[in-house]
Design an enzyme around this catalytic site. Sequence first.
Site, PDB file in Angstrom:
ATOM      1  N   ASP A 287      34.120  37.699  45.211  1.00 55.30           N
ATOM      2  CA  ASP A 287      34.158  38.752  44.203  1.00 55.30           C
ATOM      3  C   ASP A 287      32.718  39.227  43.958  1.00 55.30           C
ATOM      4  O   ASP A 287      31.752  38.683  44.495  1.00 55.30           O
ATOM      5  CB  ASP A 287      34.843  38.260  42.908  1.00 55.30           C
ATOM      6  CG  ASP A 287      35.369  39.449  42.087  1.00 55.30           C
ATOM      7  OD1 ASP A 287      35.003  40.606  42.380  1.00 55.30           O
ATOM      8  OD2 ASP A 287      36.150  39.228  41.138  1.00 55.30           O
TER       9      ASP A 287
HETATM   10  C1  BGC Z   1      36.400  42.514  40.055  1.00 61.15           C
HETATM   11  C2  BGC Z   1      37.284  42.653  41.272  1.00 61.15           C
HETATM   12  C3  BGC Z   1      36.964  43.935  41.998  1.00 61.15           C
HETATM   13  C4  BGC Z   1      35.499  43.950  42.343  1.00 61.15           C
HETATM   14  C5  BGC Z   1      35.073  45.182  43.116  1.00 61.15           C
HETATM   15  C6  BGC Z   1      34.939  42.759  40.355  1.00 61.15           C
HETATM   16  O1  BGC Z   1      34.180  42.854  39.190  1.00 61.15           O
HETATM   17  O2  BGC Z   1      36.569  41.212  39.522  1.00 61.15           O
HETATM   18  O3  BGC Z   1      38.626  42.613  40.889  1.00 61.15           O
HETATM   19  O4  BGC Z   1      37.765  44.043  43.140  1.00 61.15           O
HETATM   20  O5  BGC Z   1      34.752  43.912  41.131  1.00 61.15           O
HETATM   21  O6  BGC Z   1      35.071  46.305  42.355  1.00 61.15           O
END
Ligand code: BGC
Length: 759
Positions: A287
């Site tokens: 993530d």
């Molecule tokens: C979130 C994810 C997301 C990623 C990319 C993160 O802050 O937890 O769910 O896919 O950002 O935008």
Amino acid sequence: MKIRNLISCALCGLTLFACSPSGGGKDREMDRFITDLMDRMTLREKLGQLNLPSGGDLVTGSVMNGELSDMIRKQEIGGFFNVKGIQKINVLQHLAVEESRLKIPLLVGADVIHGYETIFPIPLALSCSWDTLAVERMARISAIEASADGINWTFSPMVDICRDARWGRIAEGSGEDPYLGSLMAKAYVRGYQGNNMQGNDEILACVKHFALYGASESGRDYNTVDMSRLRMYNEYLAPYKAAVDAGAGSVMSSFNIVDGIPATANKWLLTDLLRNEWGFGGLLVTDYNSIAEMSSHGVAPLKEASIRALQAGTDMDMVSCGFLNTLEESLKEKKITEKQINTACRRVLEAKYKLGLFSNPYKYCDALRAKEKLYTPEHRSAARAIAAETFVLLKNDNKLLPLEQKGRIALIGPMADARNNMCGMWSMTCTPSRHRTLLEGIRAAAGDKAEILYAKGSNIYYDTETEKAATGIRPLERRDNRQLLDEALRVASRSDVIVAALGECAEMSGESASRTGLEIPDTQQDLLKALVKTGKPVVLLLFTGRPLVLNWEDANVHSILNVWFGGSETGDAVADVLFGKVTPSGKLTTTFPRSVGQLPLFYNHLNTGRPDPDNHVFNRYAGNYLDESNEPLYPFGYGLSYTDFVYGGLQISSETLPKNGELTVSVTVTNKGNYDGYETVQLYLRDIYAEVARPMKELKGFERIFLKSGESRDVKFVITKDDLKFYNSELHYVYEPGEFDVMVGPNSRDVQTKSFQAE
Ligand code: BGC
């Protein structure tokens, strides 16, 4: 699964995890192609494939990024995300394919969570449709639109089970139940990836957040998770596994720790469980910035964190740049091996190969499709119909709803004319100016038959600073609280019926939107109380991304229709239901508590040794509260209709389930009301005695049926021993012979029960 892996590996002569679980000739072709390509790659270029920066203006985190083009030319990135628009994406893909040394195409990711330009309801709402085909269709349309605009990888589905409404990200998942969550997870994957990503409108899905993110302590985002293996296996892991079994091509690890180790670097989670036990052969991405965040977890600074993430099984580093910038040195220091880098690099290249990017790097860069496939009338009408399926009728005294299209209807509340606020979180790709507000939708539906009066009525909160935090990137215009209320009461006094559009605004749920209080915000509650005090009939149209505490509303408002965040077509969809063109059929997939103090609250809980004998009176030394019952306000599976479904007696084909046989339970459901409509008939099981304590009930089947007014249908469920299985203390998936209860009903509370013996 392991044996199949070994066989295909023996055939192609590559390392164990280099092969996809399916094996076969196509894989051998892919393996040869990638081996040949990797033989020509420098170490730096391989590390580049593991690097996934954010391409656009940064929306979360603190990492700056200004040199995307340069990095692409040098092959220092494997893909990017957060860039909207086919032209821009085309230019970037050209750079990779025409101006880099080995011409390796890029993955282009995006959070396409509930639609792209046509926005559908938030995932929690979608799950309340209990309609897996609708969810698959929404994912298909999302993929058609996103791929037409250059995207080949979506960071969806989010399948985290959540039982604590304080967590804002409850809005992004399918609720609290692992069985329903698993069916939804599969539907998303089928919709996005279609026919195995062969078509140019089929994109790579990414199951997230692996794992257990929804169990963060006290519902505070990014917080600690600590859970027994037994609970993980029985209650939380099923939806991730279902998505993997459905062929999801990628998985995203989660921000939280699991057994003390950040998921990003948790070898047990990422390799032993995901890859070895479940046979996942696809791409594993972190993530956002989570390798770097291992430093704040107090586990390791960036360089060491990168080593640990790679060794745990991570392939791609989202945003931290730890893999790109530190692994070369770690390799020199012999802290990692080249084989480990190769394995990760191979998986990134395999994902690109499976998407067909090597044979056609511009597969997703067709400008004509971008003109034809975005926000089309067909997609919008699907979004409108699906949105109407997700609304949950929580209360409807004296059948106030549906409203007749006559007289004067006062639409009052800060959500009534808030164009930016219809779609909820993860809807940056929509263009609000193109869709209707609630007011516009309701006016269009009423035509000249009824007069729709309007007043904003209140701000979101009394306090400006709290409102600023709540509205985030979508601020609403603020006015004087007193003036707003006076105006609302003047408008209300001229009306025959009041429709109050209140609740959370879009940015109050989703990432980084945890709350400790779950009531409708203060100023809106006061507005609602004032409207009810007028003595006129009041309908509450509730906007929310999570369960709210609605005790006062339930006791005092005539009708409550929970419309969540219904997407770009909310205005029309709400009008369809409000005026009875569509009969509401949504059923809750998340329990609505009576008090925040009850959280976490969920229907499939275990019993205590001291069960509460009477839920409404305090019993000392029983498992209850001094000041609140154990019962939710609205249970899992609950939702009313305009029509009346009547259940006949529950029938069971036998009181014994033979070892390798089956038994059937059935019930006749009759639509005795005046409207045609859908009903979701639910089946729950309880294992009375087992080696480990088992839940009071667990959803094991459901059927969504359409009945015309006056029509009856026999609904049958077949139970086999597979439905009785659970993970025992050794984590073996077994069933134990003995006594079971089977329960059927319109929700998890109002069930009829029969017992049987499993042999
Ligand atoms: C979130 C994810 C997301 C990623 C990319 C993160 O802050 O937890 O769910 O896919 O950002 O935008």
